[in-house]
Write a protein that holds these residues in place. Structure first.
Motif, PDB file in Angstrom:
ATOM      1  N   SER A 129       0.818  -1.216   0.000  1.00 51.16           N
ATOM      2  CA  SER A 129       0.000   0.000   0.000  1.00 51.16           C
ATOM      3  C   SER A 129       0.847   1.259   0.000  1.00 51.16           C
ATOM      4  O   SER A 129       0.395   2.319   0.392  1.00 51.16           O
ATOM      5  N   SER A 130       2.086   1.131  -0.435  1.00 49.86           N
ATOM      6  CA  SER A 130       2.954   2.307  -0.504  1.00 49.86           C
ATOM      7  C   SER A 130       2.549   3.163  -1.706  1.00 49.86           C
ATOM      8  O   SER A 130       1.724   2.758  -2.528  1.00 49.86           O
ATOM      9  N   SER A 131       3.155   4.334  -1.827  1.00 48.55           N
ATOM     10  CA  SER A 131       2.758   5.255  -2.889  1.00 48.55           C
ATOM     11  C   SER A 131       2.983   4.649  -4.283  1.00 48.55           C
ATOM     12  O   SER A 131       2.142   4.782  -5.167  1.00 48.55           O
ATOM     13  N   GLY A 132       4.117   3.990  -4.452  1.00 45.31           N
ATOM     14  CA  GLY A 132       4.410   3.402  -5.765  1.00 45.31           C
ATOM     15  C   GLY A 132       3.402   2.320  -6.131  1.00 45.31           C
ATOM     16  O   GLY A 132       2.990   2.189  -7.286  1.00 45.31           O
ATOM     17  N   GLN A 133       2.994   1.557  -5.121  1.00 43.37           N
ATOM     18  CA  GLN A 133       1.990   0.522  -5.355  1.00 43.37           C
ATOM     19  C   GLN A 133       0.638   1.145  -5.716  1.00 43.37           C
ATOM     20  O   GLN A 133      -0.058   0.663  -6.607  1.00 43.37           O
ATOM     21  N   MET A 134       0.266   2.201  -5.019  1.00 41.80           N
ATOM     22  CA  MET A 134      -1.048   2.805  -5.246  1.00 41.80           C
ATOM     23  C   MET A 134      -1.149   3.361  -6.667  1.00 41.80           C
ATOM     24  O   MET A 134      -2.133   3.144  -7.370  1.00 41.80           O
ATOM     25  N   SER A 135      -0.110   4.078  -7.093  1.00 39.63           N
ATOM     26  CA  SER A 135      -0.212   4.687  -8.423  1.00 39.63           C
ATOM     27  C   SER A 135      -0.262   3.601  -9.498  1.00 39.63           C
ATOM     28  O   SER A 135      -0.999   3.699 -10.466  1.00 39.63           O
TER      29      SER A 135
ATOM     30  N   SER B 158     -10.530   1.698  -8.565  1.00 43.40           N
ATOM     31  CA  SER B 158      -9.465   2.342  -7.790  1.00 43.40           C
ATOM     32  C   SER B 158      -9.910   2.680  -6.372  1.00 43.40           C
ATOM     33  O   SER B 158      -9.085   3.035  -5.531  1.00 43.40           O
TER      34      SER B 158
ATOM     35  N   PHE C 155      -3.769   2.173  -9.613  1.00 41.46           N
ATOM     36  CA  PHE C 155      -4.726   3.029 -10.324  1.00 41.46           C
ATOM     37  C   PHE C 155      -4.558   2.853 -11.843  1.00 41.46           C
ATOM     38  O   PHE C 155      -5.533   2.854 -12.589  1.00 41.46           O
ATOM     39  N   GLU C 156      -3.310   2.720 -12.269  1.00 41.07           N
ATOM     40  CA  GLU C 156      -3.076   2.566 -13.714  1.00 41.07           C
ATOM     41  C   GLU C 156      -3.659   1.254 -14.227  1.00 41.07           C
ATOM     42  O   GLU C 156      -4.185   1.180 -15.343  1.00 41.07           O
TER      43      GLU C 156
END
Lengths: 400, 514
Positions: free
Chosen positions: B433-439, B507, B442-443
């Motif tokens: 659930s880190s930022s890189g995972q979240m973005s 998302s 979403f993609e």
């Protein structure tokens, strides 16, 4: 300082920090702040075939098929002499050895942790947590997250698919992004705002908005970089491609980074100057050399430390491989590193000095070593260091 | 405030969807499911689709769970998917045959003179190996999406992860699909001890953790250690380095039939012959076994051959630590990152009372109040996210190309058989659930929600737009819409198109937590 007090300090430090997003201008790193990159070799690499104890007959008795020959100018597959006792695996001749000649790399043998489990996972977690193994009480807090909390001028990032334990438990979101591939961002500003809006007020609010934001900026910057360098490939072919991208981001924006490299668990047919271990070392060496090169003058303001959870058995096993051990060899690199030497406490390499008649003892605890190194690099106070490495006794090995 | 308009347009889309999407299965009873029902079902399956909801309505919770746990071996798939999976080499060739093929391939290359032809043959073999791994990954993913017994499908993933093997190591690629199918799936809801034995005898595990190399005088303790640390007792399960070494001796001689022997047993002296065991590609070779007496976890195990291994596995799987360790991991997967100890204790008691009956332990879990008390708080891991997105978006419509599923999981860093280390992927949310995972997530939601993917385009054919899926369906209005958060409703109201609406829904926190 006790734990409660540490948490209190960490909490107030977080409160004192500006709005908790690394993405704003607030977080532009002061140009002079030194960079620190931790490279984690997961799997316990065989340090005895990286840093060859060539003056030890016991080494050659213990490794009938895996030993690397004593330095010999007529044999390109022999160890490269670093001093009277230690030699370097010749697969690093063109990547790491030049750094040694420039005194920009030091090796620290007999290094490691107090964890005796010889379990990959237990020991990796032990290192990433930064807490002494008999007192781990927060399983979701990593030492780099605490470091980043103590040093608000040190923007942090993990170059990984998922956030490693080292960076977990931070009060502010620490971004992670894998640079093995870099494409165009998928969302415009309106869409990004709507997406992060859904997460407002949830535990993942910062992760969602920072993630969208970082993707935009990283692809912009790296696009430029890749165009400039004529390397428009979105997918990194090898570790050296990846480290060049890491260098771009570390040069301009980030000061504390983490990357991991797997594949070091060589129980079977590990080879010596060819084979699994040699290929991995060669890939790693080229990656580190590319990183140094890509940073240009800023290499002088950069430190890289390479660690692994443990070393391997000193003797080869019955399958021409090695099993889980204890002490290992850390690498410390950088333009201003006090290198060209084998640092830290050492013992003669013979059967008597092995731990449990099996592997290297640990004479330099990683927490003490990193504590000493970081104290000098960033001028951390004693109490800040205790928050990063509770109970450690920072040791200055004069590495910088 | 444009919400009313947006709402209206959502209904317009709905009307459109109902006219052009294949009819969803008829719902047996038209009553709305309770919030509890929905929450329970979202954990019991890789999240909702129409068929799962319809079956649940038909049977009610208790009979629905019975049907899943009695597991008559009917893992129904749409015929198109069955046909696709049947066409894969890895699913139509037994293990020992696969290993013989590999051996012949390698021998052929060895015998060639150096030069271009030899290099081409090497490249071809590399490609072949990659294809086999991809077929194996696709098989796991397609069964997860389309399998009718969704609890079992989750358990297959869970055990594949618990007894994790890395596909790219050695010969694992040649035998890993059989591992998923005949080792893990065959025992996914049975006795834990049988599952451990099945993994112990599987070529995939023997190869991955090197026990195939473990022999008298060439002891390799890799598997012995992980068997206790990762598969049964846990790192604090009370075993010592001494126990690891003793178990390694017990395991000497358990290995893979060398393909070179052409199926013949090894040459053994008359005393040893009756002690030889062979099962498919597995063999226990007494000539490679250390027959000394051992001490494991305080018990003496007399040197006898293969029986020692069975005694050791019995002993280990009956330790209280094993019941705790396995129960905790199951609870972590299905209930919470930090599962309540009360629940773990209940499950561990069932485990010990039933001698490790996995189905009974799952019943304890799925009938617990702790499961429902934690509703909406468990963040999906990448596999759950990808599988549930495709299930919701395409609702049982058979896709023709599973490659995008693999790409998405590669991008999120959780590919099947892709964990290099034997500990399996983490079951808690922190790493996912880190930022890189979240973005990235979403993609991928966008790729699925907009139809900008190749799920319905055969590999190698020029891209044809398959159109976008319809998520504004009856299933959405019945089971998802009533429980949406205000923030998500607001976002959906701002969607400028059906594609964007789909992207936002997939998302949303409501969809990503279950």
């Amino acid at each position: 300082m006790d734990r409660r007090q540490f948490l209190f300090t960490a909490a107030t430090a977080a409160l004192a920090a500006p709005a908790l997003s690394f993405s704003g201008k607030l977080f532009a790193a002061p140009a002079t702040t030194p960079r620190f990159l931790l490279v984690f070799l997961r799997g316990g690499y065989d340090c005895n075939n990286l840093l060859v104890p060539y003056s030890s007959d016991f080494y050659y008795q213990s490794r009938p098929t895996l030993a690397i020959a004593k330095p010999d100018p007529n044999n390109p597959n022999s160890a490269i002499a670093l001093d009277g006792n230690w030699g370097l695996n010749p697969v690093l001749r063109d990547s790491i050895y030049p750094l040694w000649q420039r005194k920009q790399i030091a090796f620290v043998p007999f290094a490691g942790t107090d964890d005796m489990s010889r379990s990959h996972f237990e020991t990796q977690d032990n290192i990433e947590s930064g807490e002494p193994s008999n007192q781990r009480n927060d399983y979701r807090s990593g030492f780099m997250a605490r470091l980043s909390g103590a040093m608000t001028t040190v923007p942090s990032i993990a170059f990984t698919d998922a956030l490693p334990l080292s960076f977990q438990g931070s009060k502010r979101d620490i971004p992670n992004i894998s640079l093995r591939g870099v494409g165009k961002p998928a969302f415009d500003e309106r869409q990004s705002a709507i997406l992060s809006g859904m997460y407002q007020g949830t535990a993942l609010a910062a992760a969602a908005s920072d993630g969208l934001d970082l993707r935009q900026r990283v692809s912009k910057e790296l696009q430029d970089e890749m165009m400039k360098a004529n390397r428009g490939a979105p997918t990194a072919k090898n570790f050296a491609d990846e480290t060049q991208r890491i260098a771009t981001l570390m040069r301009d924006q980030y000061r504390l980074g983490f990357v991991d490299v797997g594949g070091w668990d060589t129980h079977v047919n590990q080879g010596n100057t060819t084979g699994q271990l040699a290929n991995n070392l060669s890939n790693l060496g080229q990656g580190l050399a590319a990183y140094a090169n890509a940073l240009g003058d800023e290499w002088n303001n950069t430190i890289v430390v390479v660690v692994s959870e443990f070393g391997r058995t000193f003797r080869e096993n019955g399958n021409k491989g090695t099993d889980h051990g204890h002490g290992t060899v850390y690498w410390v690199l950088g333009g201003k590193v006090n290198g060209g030497r084998i640092a830290g406490e050492q013992v003669a390499v013979n059967q008597q000095s092995l731990l449990q008649n099996r592997d290297y003892p640990v004479l330099t605890n990683y927490r003490d070593m990193l504590g000493g190194l970081l104290a000098r690099t960033w001028g951390l106070s004693g109490s800040q260091l205790q928050s990063v490495f509770p109970g450690a006794k920072p040791r200055d090995l004069q590495l910088v | 405030m444009e919400i009313p308009t947006a709402r209206r347009s959502a209904y317009v889309w709905l009307a459109f969807a109902l006219t052009c999407v294949a009819a969803t299965p008829a719902l047996a009873r038209e009553e709305t499911l309770s919030q509890d029902d929905i929450a329970w079902l979202r954990r019991d399956s890789f999240d909702l689709n129409s068929a799962t909801v319809a079956r649940y309505r038909e049977l009610g919770r208790s009979r629905f769970l019975d049907e899943q746990l009695t597991d008559r071996g009917t893992d129904n798939l749409p015929p198109e998917i069955t046909q696709l999976l049947g066409s894969y080499e890895v699913n139509s060739t037994p293990n020992d045959e696969m290993l013989v093929r590999l051996q012949e391939e390698q021998q052929k290359i060895k015998d060639m003179p150096d030069g271009d032809a030899k290099n081409d043959a090497r490249k071809f073999q590399q490609q072949h190996a990659n294809d086999l791994l991809q077929q194996s990954q696709e098989t796991v993913m397609l069964r997860a999406v389309y399998g009718s017994n969704q609890l079992k499908e989750q358990m297959v993933w869970f055990w594949l992860n618990h007894f994790s093997v890395y596909g790219a190591k050695g010969r694992v690629r040649w035998v890993v699909s059989d591992y998923a199918q005949n080792t893990i799936r065959a025992h996914a809801l049975g006795k834990f001890r049988d599952l451990v034995m099945a993994t112990l005898e599987s070529p995939a595990m023997l190869e991955f953790l090197d026990n195939a190399q473990n022999a008298k005088g060439h002891v390799n303790e890799n598997y012995a250690r992980e068997l206790m640390e990762l598969h049964t007792l846990g790192v604090h399960g009370g075993y010592t380095q001494q126990d690891v070494q003793q178990l390694a001796l017990i395991l000497t001689g358990a290995g893979i039939v060398p393909p070179k022997r052409g199926g013949e047993p090894p040459k053994l002296n008359p005393q040893m012959q009756p002690l030889y065991i062979r099962q498919g590609a597995f063999e226990f070779n007494p000539a490679r076994h250390d027959f000394s007496d051992k001490t494991l976890l305080g018990q003496t195990i007399k040197g006898s051959g293969f029986k020692e291994i069975e005694q050791a596995v019995d002993l280990i799987t009956r330790q209280p630590a094993c019941a705790q360790f396995v129960s905790r991991k199951l609870a972590e997967y299905f209930v919470a990152d930090q599962p309540p100890q009360t629940l773990i204790d209940k499950m561990a008691r069932t485990f010990r009372r039933s001698d490790g009956d996995i189905g009974k332990v799952l019943r304890t879990l799925f009938e617990s109040k702790e499961l429902l008390a934690s509703r909406g708080k468990k963040f999906k891991d990448p596999t759950q996210f990808v599988v549930s997105s495709v299930r919701l978006a395409y609702d049982g419509k058979p896709l023709v190309n599973a490659k995008p599923l693999l790409n998405w999981l590669n991008q999120l860093g959780e590919p099947a058989f892709g964990r290099l280390t034997p500990d399996g992927w983490p079951l808690d949310s922190v790493g996912w659930s880190s930022s890189g995972q979240m973005s990235k997530r979403f993609e991928i939601a966008r790729a699925i929600g907009t139809g900008d993917n190749r799920l319905f385009t055969p590999e190698g054919s020029p891209k044809v737009g398959a159109g976008f899926p319809m998520l504004t369906t009856r299933l959405f209005y019945d089971a998802i819409e009533p429980n949406l958060s205000a923030a998500t409703r607001d976002a959906l109201g701002k969607a400028a198109s059906q594609q964007e609406w789909n992207t936002f829904l997939l998302s949303s926190p409501d969809f990503n937590f279950r």
